[in-house]
Scaffold this motif. Structure first.
Motif, mmCIF file in Angstrom:
data_model
loop_
_atom_site.group_PDB
_atom_site.id
_atom_site.type_symbol
_atom_site.label_atom_id
_atom_site.label_comp_id
_atom_site.label_asym_id
_atom_site.label_seq_id
_atom_site.Cartn_x
_atom_site.Cartn_y
_atom_site.Cartn_z
ATOM 1 N N MET A 143 0.831 -1.206 0.000
ATOM 2 C CA MET A 143 0.000 0.000 0.000
ATOM 3 C C MET A 143 0.862 1.251 0.000
ATOM 4 S SD MET A 143 -2.999 1.085 2.718
ATOM 5 C CE MET A 143 -4.054 -0.294 2.267
ATOM 6 N N LEU A 144 1.883 1.271 0.846
ATOM 7 C CA LEU A 144 2.765 2.438 0.909
ATOM 8 C C LEU A 144 3.496 2.644 -0.407
ATOM 9 C CD1 LEU A 144 4.097 1.815 4.510
ATOM 10 C CD2 LEU A 144 2.880 3.884 3.777
ATOM 11 N N LEU A 145 3.896 1.556 -1.046
ATOM 12 C CA LEU A 145 4.569 1.673 -2.336
ATOM 13 C C LEU A 145 3.605 2.247 -3.375
ATOM 14 C CD1 LEU A 145 7.457 1.012 -3.239
ATOM 15 C CD2 LEU A 145 6.604 -1.169 -4.101
ATOM 16 N N GLN A 146 2.375 1.783 -3.354
ATOM 17 C CA GLN A 146 1.370 2.294 -4.293
ATOM 18 C C GLN A 146 1.071 3.764 -4.052
ATOM 19 O OE1 GLN A 146 -1.994 -0.314 -5.052
ATOM 20 N NE2 GLN A 146 -3.400 1.430 -5.127
ATOM 21 N N LEU A 147 1.204 4.200 -2.786
ATOM 22 C CA LEU A 147 0.936 5.597 -2.436
ATOM 23 C C LEU A 147 2.201 6.454 -2.491
ATOM 24 C CD1 LEU A 147 -1.555 5.038 0.540
ATOM 25 C CD2 LEU A 147 -2.074 5.572 -1.858
ATOM 26 N N HIS A 148 3.250 5.918 -3.129
ATOM 27 C CA HIS A 148 4.486 6.669 -3.393
ATOM 28 C C HIS A 148 5.190 7.097 -2.092
ATOM 29 C CE1 HIS A 148 2.999 6.645 -7.462
ATOM 30 N NE2 HIS A 148 1.915 7.308 -7.105
ATOM 31 N N GLN A 149 5.246 6.174 -1.145
ATOM 32 C CA GLN A 149 5.982 6.404 0.101
ATOM 33 C C GLN A 149 7.021 5.292 0.255
ATOM 34 O OE1 GLN A 149 3.589 7.429 3.598
ATOM 35 N NE2 GLN A 149 1.816 7.814 2.279
ATOM 36 N N PRO A 150 8.056 5.299 -0.588
ATOM 37 C CA PRO A 150 8.973 4.148 -0.637
ATOM 38 C C PRO A 150 9.776 3.929 0.635
ATOM 39 C CG PRO A 150 9.808 5.951 -1.983
ATOM 40 C CD PRO A 150 8.416 6.323 -1.585
ATOM 41 N N HIS A 151 10.161 5.022 1.334
ATOM 42 C CA HIS A 151 10.941 4.823 2.557
ATOM 43 C C HIS A 151 10.134 4.064 3.611
ATOM 44 C CE1 HIS A 151 13.406 8.054 0.729
ATOM 45 N NE2 HIS A 151 14.400 7.506 1.431
ATOM 46 N N ARG A 152 8.896 4.455 3.796
ATOM 47 C CA ARG A 152 8.037 3.773 4.759
ATOM 48 C C ARG A 152 7.691 2.365 4.262
ATOM 49 N NH1 ARG A 152 2.930 7.078 6.342
ATOM 50 N NH2 ARG A 152 2.755 5.313 7.801
ATOM 51 N N ALA A 153 7.533 2.223 2.958
ATOM 52 C CA ALA A 153 7.266 0.890 2.403
ATOM 53 C C ALA A 153 8.430 -0.044 2.702
ATOM 54 C CB ALA A 153 7.029 0.990 0.900
ATOM 55 N N LEU A 154 9.647 0.448 2.540
ATOM 56 C CA LEU A 154 10.820 -0.377 2.806
ATOM 57 C C LEU A 154 10.829 -0.848 4.259
ATOM 58 C CD1 LEU A 154 13.491 -1.612 1.899
ATOM 59 C CD2 LEU A 154 14.600 0.591 2.382
ATOM 60 N N GLU A 155 10.496 0.049 5.170
ATOM 61 C CA GLU A 155 10.436 -0.332 6.584
ATOM 62 C C GLU A 155 9.431 -1.466 6.804
ATOM 63 O OE1 GLU A 155 9.457 3.139 8.808
ATOM 64 O OE2 GLU A 155 11.329 4.193 8.354
ATOM 65 N N ALA A 156 8.274 -1.364 6.164
ATOM 66 C CA ALA A 156 7.248 -2.385 6.332
ATOM 67 C C ALA A 156 7.712 -3.730 5.759
ATOM 68 C CB ALA A 156 5.954 -1.941 5.661
ATOM 69 N N TYR A 157 8.309 -3.705 4.580
ATOM 70 C CA TYR A 157 8.778 -4.956 3.971
ATOM 71 C C TYR A 157 9.859 -5.607 4.823
ATOM 72 C CZ TYR A 157 6.376 -3.884 -0.456
ATOM 73 O OH TYR A 157 5.433 -3.628 -1.422
ATOM 74 N N VAL A 158 10.775 -4.801 5.326
ATOM 75 C CA VAL A 158 11.865 -5.365 6.129
ATOM 76 C C VAL A 158 11.311 -5.984 7.408
ATOM 77 C CG1 VAL A 158 13.927 -4.787 7.453
ATOM 78 C CG2 VAL A 158 13.627 -3.850 5.164
ATOM 79 N N ALA A 159 10.343 -5.310 8.037
ATOM 80 C CA ALA A 159 9.728 -5.857 9.253
ATOM 81 C C ALA A 159 9.019 -7.173 8.943
ATOM 82 C CB ALA A 159 8.749 -4.844 9.843
ATOM 83 N N SER A 160 8.358 -7.236 7.813
ATOM 84 C CA SER A 160 7.674 -8.479 7.431
ATOM 85 C C SER A 160 8.678 -9.590 7.160
ATOM 86 C CB SER A 160 6.803 -8.240 6.197
ATOM 87 O OG SER A 160 6.099 -9.413 5.841
ATOM 88 N N LEU A 161 9.796 -9.258 6.525
ATOM 89 C CA LEU A 161 10.805 -10.280 6.210
ATOM 90 C C LEU A 161 11.459 -10.856 7.457
ATOM 91 C CD1 LEU A 161 12.418 -8.620 3.072
ATOM 92 C CD2 LEU A 161 11.322 -10.881 3.138
ATOM 93 N N ARG A 162 11.488 -10.101 8.533
ATOM 94 C CA ARG A 162 12.038 -10.658 9.774
ATOM 95 C C ARG A 162 11.187 -11.822 10.255
ATOM 96 N NH1 ARG A 162 12.491 -5.002 11.596
ATOM 97 N NH2 ARG A 162 14.586 -4.264 11.114
ATOM 98 N N LYS A 163 9.897 -11.729 10.068
ATOM 99 C CA LYS A 163 8.982 -12.787 10.498
ATOM 100 C C LYS A 163 8.804 -13.840 9.415
ATOM 101 C CE LYS A 163 4.502 -13.341 12.790
ATOM 102 N NZ LYS A 163 3.290 -12.640 13.284
ATOM 103 N N HIS A 164 8.932 -13.420 8.152
ATOM 104 C CA HIS A 164 8.714 -14.321 7.014
ATOM 105 C C HIS A 164 9.921 -14.248 6.081
ATOM 106 C CE1 HIS A 164 4.545 -14.423 8.365
ATOM 107 N NE2 HIS A 164 4.544 -13.114 8.350
ATOM 108 N N PRO A 165 11.062 -14.806 6.482
ATOM 109 C CA PRO A 165 12.288 -14.644 5.689
ATOM 110 C C PRO A 165 12.173 -15.278 4.310
ATOM 111 C CG PRO A 165 12.592 -16.288 7.411
ATOM 112 C CD PRO A 165 11.288 -15.626 7.686
ATOM 113 N N ASN A 166 12.801 -14.614 3.356
ATOM 114 C CA ASN A 166 12.925 -15.134 1.981
ATOM 115 C C ASN A 166 11.596 -15.284 1.254
ATOM 116 O OD1 ASN A 166 15.701 -15.216 2.195
ATOM 117 N ND2 ASN A 166 15.795 -17.392 2.684
#
Length: 572
Positions: free
Chosen positions: A486-509
């Motif tokens: 959603m953040l990526l679609q709303l052109h907020q890439p820095h916040r989107a990156l934070e969300a993806y990284v947080a998700s990858l900690r719980k769901h690696p790879n």
């Protein structure tokens, strides 16, 4: 292997004492017949000759019955419940006064880490325990085991399943304390702790305690199926999964005749993002389950096969192997009858098509996913039905169909209300997360971005506070990954990156997690981070048959943006 407190000599002495004190009671044939025990040849697939690990549990049942009891316990520890009951029935046939065989029947109808027992199973367990309690020829240790499982079955009509699981855990704690040298008491206590664990406890207190108990036993019993199996279940959480990796890589070799033992390691492989190991594990498990269905004369397919197919599809999707993933869905469409038709079967029928459509952003396909009740009566499985409505909602939103999306949201809200009314708190909460996320995406479609982000953050926070159900390899789409989308679609890439990284900690790879992180970093003009996540992506999807269309773009970026050397940004 020696157990100081429970040698065969001590069992014999205790039996002699009991026999002298009071006359042994042998249950009537009518009482045994009323149990309607599963009977017949023990069916195992995978490796021949019942290769199920090593278990020693001396009882007062006698030589012939003891051999059948030991086999039953091996099967029970690998959750081969039907076959375990057959073996306990054989022990009863050899010695109708074998009290622990009736205990085994009650345990085989409990299945603590799966769906709660049906009314039929509960009634069978109660009858078996009544017989076990009536038999005089049993040791104090055996009476303690029987009393412990009775704590689960007592007042089952009025007391909820979780409360009875807690009662069983407390009772097994007393058995463990009374017989500290009895490894089986420790093993079943650890299992009870995991079964009774609070899903909202993010400190994993019960699981950590269970893991410590099992780990202490492992060096002296490295081939015990229960120790290895329960370590995997106990540590089946992102924060703990690495602790179970040695057990996961060993379990299939210890009990290769069990379809569940072939599948279970993939729980840990999934948690750690080890997708090829997950694929290999479930290919073996599915094959074994198909063999079992054929050998058992099951009309159609065995439920364990569907469970393996769900994990297999998920692993193929994370490897970017769409052709293989689609083959599982096409195969699923040919399945018209499954036995038993239970919650994990319904989950597979919902999750496999939903995952394929959503992971590949095939939004039109997602919006039109059918709710066909030919094989699965969806009205009996509201949580699983919600998966399809959630997928259809996301499909409708992404194809700009506002009214259909609202209709799907209404369906989700109704299913959540039903689960809440049924006091199924965990599943109601899982659907509540989908409701919140669905509302968020409908707000995006309506141009109400602030409300959308508020709701999507709430959904992600709510999901972070709970754990996935053991039946599933992952949420259909992790809520925090959806927040990144959603953040990526709303052109907020820095916040989107934070969300993806947080998700990858719980769901690696996860394929889309890595892809999203790379795209967000690229749009945020962070080339080193983009390079890192794209490198991880192409490493994860390195199979020759990986054909996701996003992969060529990731490779082109890596070719044209050589930032220099390896990038050590894991977890950043």
């Amino acid at each position: 292997m020696k157990r100081a407190s429970f040698s065969w000599m001590s069992i014999a002495i205790l039996v002699l004492v009991v026999s002298c004190r009071e006359r042994s009671s042998v249950p009537s044939q009518a009482a045994i017949t009323e149990l309607s025990l599963k009977r017949g040849l023990i069916i195992t697939c995978g490796a021949p000759d019942h290769k199920l690990g090593v278990v020693e549990f001396p009882t007062s049942c006698g030589g012939e019955a003891q051999a059948s009891f030991d086999l039953a316990l091996q099967l029970l520890h690998s959750f081969e419940y039907d076959e375990a009951e057959k073996a306990f029935a054989t022990a009863i046939a050899k010695n109708p006064a074998c009290a622990m065989a009736y205990w085994g029947v009650a345990m085989a109808n409990f299945h603590p880490l799966w769906t709660p027992p049906s009314e039929r199973e509960l009634k069978k367990g109660v009858k078996a325990l009544a017989i076990a309690q009536s038999i005089a020829q049993k040791t104090p240790r055996e009476a303690a085991y029987i009393k412990a499982i009775a704590a689960f079955y007592t007042n089952w009509e009025r007391v909820n399943h979780r409360s009875r699981c807690l009662a069983f855990a407390q009772a097994m704690e007393r058995v463990h304390a009374t017989y500290p040298a009895d490894n089986e008491a420790t093993i079943f206590y650890a299992l009870a702790l995991t079964a009774a664990a609070d899903p909202a406890d993010k400190q994993f207190r019960s699981q950590r305690k269970a893991g410590q108990l099992l780990a202490a036993l492992y060096p002296n019993e490295p081939n015990h199926p229960g120790i290895i199996h329960y370590l995997i279940h106990t540590y089946d959480y992102p924060e703990l999964a690495a602790l179970a990796l040695p057990a996961a890589r060993k379990y299939a070799a210890v009990a290769p005749s069990s379809a569940h033992a072939l599948h279970m390691p993939s729980h840990i492989f999934t948690r750690l993002g080890l997708w090829q190991e997950c694929v290999d594990s479930n290919l073996s498990s599915v094959s074994s389950a198909q063999c079992y269905a054929q050998q058992a004369g099951i009309k159609g397919h065995w439920d364990e096969e569907l469970h393996g197919l769900d994990y297999l599809t998920y692993a193929y999707l994370q490897r970017g192997q769409n052709v293989q993933a689609k083959k599982q869905w096409e195969y699923l469409k040919t399945i018209k009858e499954v036995s038993p038709l239970n919650f994990k079967v319904a989950y597979a029928f919902a999750s496999i098509p939903a995952r394929y459509s959503l992971e590949n952003r095939r939004w039109q396909e997602a919006a039109r996913l059918p709710l066909d009740s030919t094989t699965v009566p969806w009205n009996k499985f509201p949580w699983q039905q919600a998966i399809l409505h959630f997928a259809r909602l996301l499909g409708a939103v992404h194809t700009s169909q506002l009214e259909p999306a609202k209709l799907e949201l209404a369906q989700l809200q109704g299913l959540q209300a039903r689960l809440a009314k049924e006091k199924d708190a965990y599943k109601a909460n899982q659907v509540a997360i989908q409701v919140r996320a669905g509302e968020a995406w409908i707000h995006v479609l309506a141009g109400e971005n602030a409300q959308a982000l508020t709701l999507m953050n709430q959904a992600a926070d709510l999901e972070d506070q709970t754990e996935k159900h053991p039946v599933t390899p992952c949420e259909i789409i992790p809520a925090r990954e959806l927040l990144g989308d959603m953040l990526l679609q709303l052109h907020q890439p820095h916040r989107a990156l934070e969300a993806y990284v947080a998700s990858l900690r719980k769901h690696p790879n996860r394929f889309n997690g890595l892809l999203g992180a790379g795209m967000a970093a690229e749009q945020a003009d962070l080339p080193e981070r983009a390079q890192f996540y794209y490198q991880q992506l192409v490493k994860v999807a390195d199979a020759a048959t990986a054909n996701r269309p996003e992969l060529p773009a990731a490779r082109r970026y890596l070719t044209s943006h050589v930032v220099g050397g390896s990038v050590a940004l894991r977890g950043k």
